[in-house]
Design a protein around this motif. Structure first.
Motif, PDB file in Angstrom:
ATOM      1  N   GLN A 167       0.804  -1.215   0.000  1.00  0.00           N
ATOM      2  CA  GLN A 167       0.000   0.000   0.000  1.00  0.00           C
ATOM      3  C   GLN A 167       0.843   1.274   0.000  1.00  0.00           C
ATOM      4  O   GLN A 167       0.589   2.192  -0.768  1.00  0.00           O
ATOM      5  CB  GLN A 167      -0.938   0.015   1.213  1.00  0.00           C
ATOM      6  N   ASP A 224       0.712   3.535  -3.251  1.00  0.00           N
ATOM      7  CA  ASP A 224       0.006   4.814  -3.214  1.00  0.00           C
ATOM      8  C   ASP A 224       0.877   5.943  -3.732  1.00  0.00           C
ATOM      9  O   ASP A 224       0.431   6.785  -4.504  1.00  0.00           O
ATOM     10  CB  ASP A 224      -0.446   5.129  -1.785  1.00  0.00           C
ATOM     11  N   CYS A 238      -0.298   7.457  -7.377  1.00  0.00           N
ATOM     12  CA  CYS A 238      -0.744   8.852  -7.433  1.00  0.00           C
ATOM     13  C   CYS A 238       0.109   9.649  -8.413  1.00  0.00           C
ATOM     14  O   CYS A 238      -0.407  10.474  -9.181  1.00  0.00           O
ATOM     15  CB  CYS A 238      -0.669   9.489  -6.050  1.00  0.00           C
ATOM     16  N   ASN A 252      -1.664  -0.087 -10.132  1.00  0.00           N
ATOM     17  CA  ASN A 252      -3.128  -0.091  -9.991  1.00  0.00           C
ATOM     18  C   ASN A 252      -3.800  -0.017 -11.354  1.00  0.00           C
ATOM     19  O   ASN A 252      -4.811   0.653 -11.533  1.00  0.00           O
ATOM     20  CB  ASN A 252      -3.604   1.058  -9.100  1.00  0.00           C
TER      21      ASN A 252
END
Length: 346
Positions: free
Chosen positions: A53, A57, A61, A344
């Motif tokens: 994670q 992340d 992003c 992702n």
């Protein structure tokens, strides 16, 4: 198998001075004690998705922001370079990825960001490909040996127990060799974790010659017809020659039993220190034939890009990753699932 009495250190609540929430040795011990839950195949993808994670992340992003515009422009390549470097892909890997990406979109005349990001994903997958050696001769009547090395503080001992438990679940008989004879706490930790998880440990008294422990361990494994022998070694700085020479001595002892047969030398690396891991691997590789890497602490870092440097710069395959404290937080490295979770993009 090891009748060594517990030392004063074994009665303490810590095995090391470090108080790191993710990889504190004693916390690893507690998590290993309290965790016997087996992760099913259906949970495999969620394991990668949830455990990465922090790194995911940060990178995800950045990627979404870079490819947020409908059309490609020169800005994308500058921002991509910055993001890759910040994520610890390293200079060489970053340059290689950008070069392949530019060539691919130019060849196909791609101008849309939605298509370009999928091409970028393919380039990352290509970076994680290594041609496997085919001349690996494994002796059918000898235990398969895995020598595990690394510097202090990477979570080596607990990783070894996770690796042993992983092979046990595959139906293999496993024995551990406590060749870290410099710290009494290291021997105690391995012996105690071995008892908890029903894994035999061969050890000697504090200060014994590590090579002699390995010699006895191999003989014990042969005698009992064990499938796999995993050898724990003392953490050592990669720039200390006398410590590297000791590893070479251990390696020579193994070679006496395995003159023509293949055995593994796994290097445990901490993802949290980024490119410093690559520097460590370079020194170790210059002195030993490193056959694979195990990456730890991927759950608490934004520097997952170091994996690409290990593959590209050093040509060392990453076989396993550790992303947590539980004994089940240990899996075979799957490059496609890693990239899917990292970006992702499915």
């Amino acid at each position: 198998m090891c009748n060594k009495k517990k030392s004063f250190f074994s009665k303490l609540n810590v095995f090391s001075k470090k108080k790191i929430s993710i990889t504190s040795t004693y916390q690893d011990k507690n998590c290993l004690i309290n965790s016997n839950k087996v992760t099913s195949k259906n949970q495999f993808f969620s394991f990668f998705k949830n455990s990465l994670q922090t790194a995911k992340d940060f990178f995800t992003c950045g990627i979404k922001n870079i490819f947020s515009e409908n059309k490609l422009d020169k800005r994308i390549f500058i921002e991509l370079e910055n993001l890759l470097l910040l994520s610890d892909f390293g200079i060489n890997s970053t340059e290689k990825i950008l070069l392949m990406f530019k060539r691919a979109i130019k060849k196909k005349n791609i101008t849309e960001s939605a298509i370009a990001i999928k091409i970028f994903k393919k380039q990352l997958l290509k970076m994680l490909k290594i041609t496997q050696k085919t001349d690996r001769c494994i002796h059918p009547n000898m235990p398969f040996v895995i020598l595990v090395i690394g510097i202090n503080g990477v979570g080596k001992t607990t990783t070894i127990v996770k690796l042993a438990k992983y092979y046990q679940k595959l139906g293999k008989s496993v024995i551990l060799s406590a060749a870290d004879t410099f710290r009494s706490a290291a021997i105690d930790q391995l012996v105690e974790l071995g008892k908890i998880h029903n894994i035999s440990v061969v050890c000697k008294s504090l200060g014994s010659d590590p090579a002699s422990v390995v010699f006895d361990s191999i003989q014990e494994a042969i005698k009992k017809k064990i499938d796999i022998l995993i050898i724990d070694t003392a953490g050592r700085l990669h720039n200390k020659n006398h410590l590297i020479q000791e590893l070479q001595k251990i390696n020579r002892v193994i070679k006496k039993f395995y003159l023509t047969s293949f055995y593994e030398i796994f290097l445990v690396l901490d993802a949290g220190i980024g490119q410093n891991s690559v520097q460590q691997a370079k020194i170790f590789s210059a002195n030993l034939n490193i056959t694979g890497a195990i990456i730890t602490k991927l759950d608490g870092t934004a520097k997952g890009g170091v994996i690409f440097s290990i593959f590209h710069d050093l040509m060392i395959p990453v076989y396993y990753i550790c992303t947590g404290e539980k004994i089940t937080d240990f899996k075979i490295f799957n490059k496609k699932k890693f990239i899917d979770s990292f970006l992702n993009i499915y």
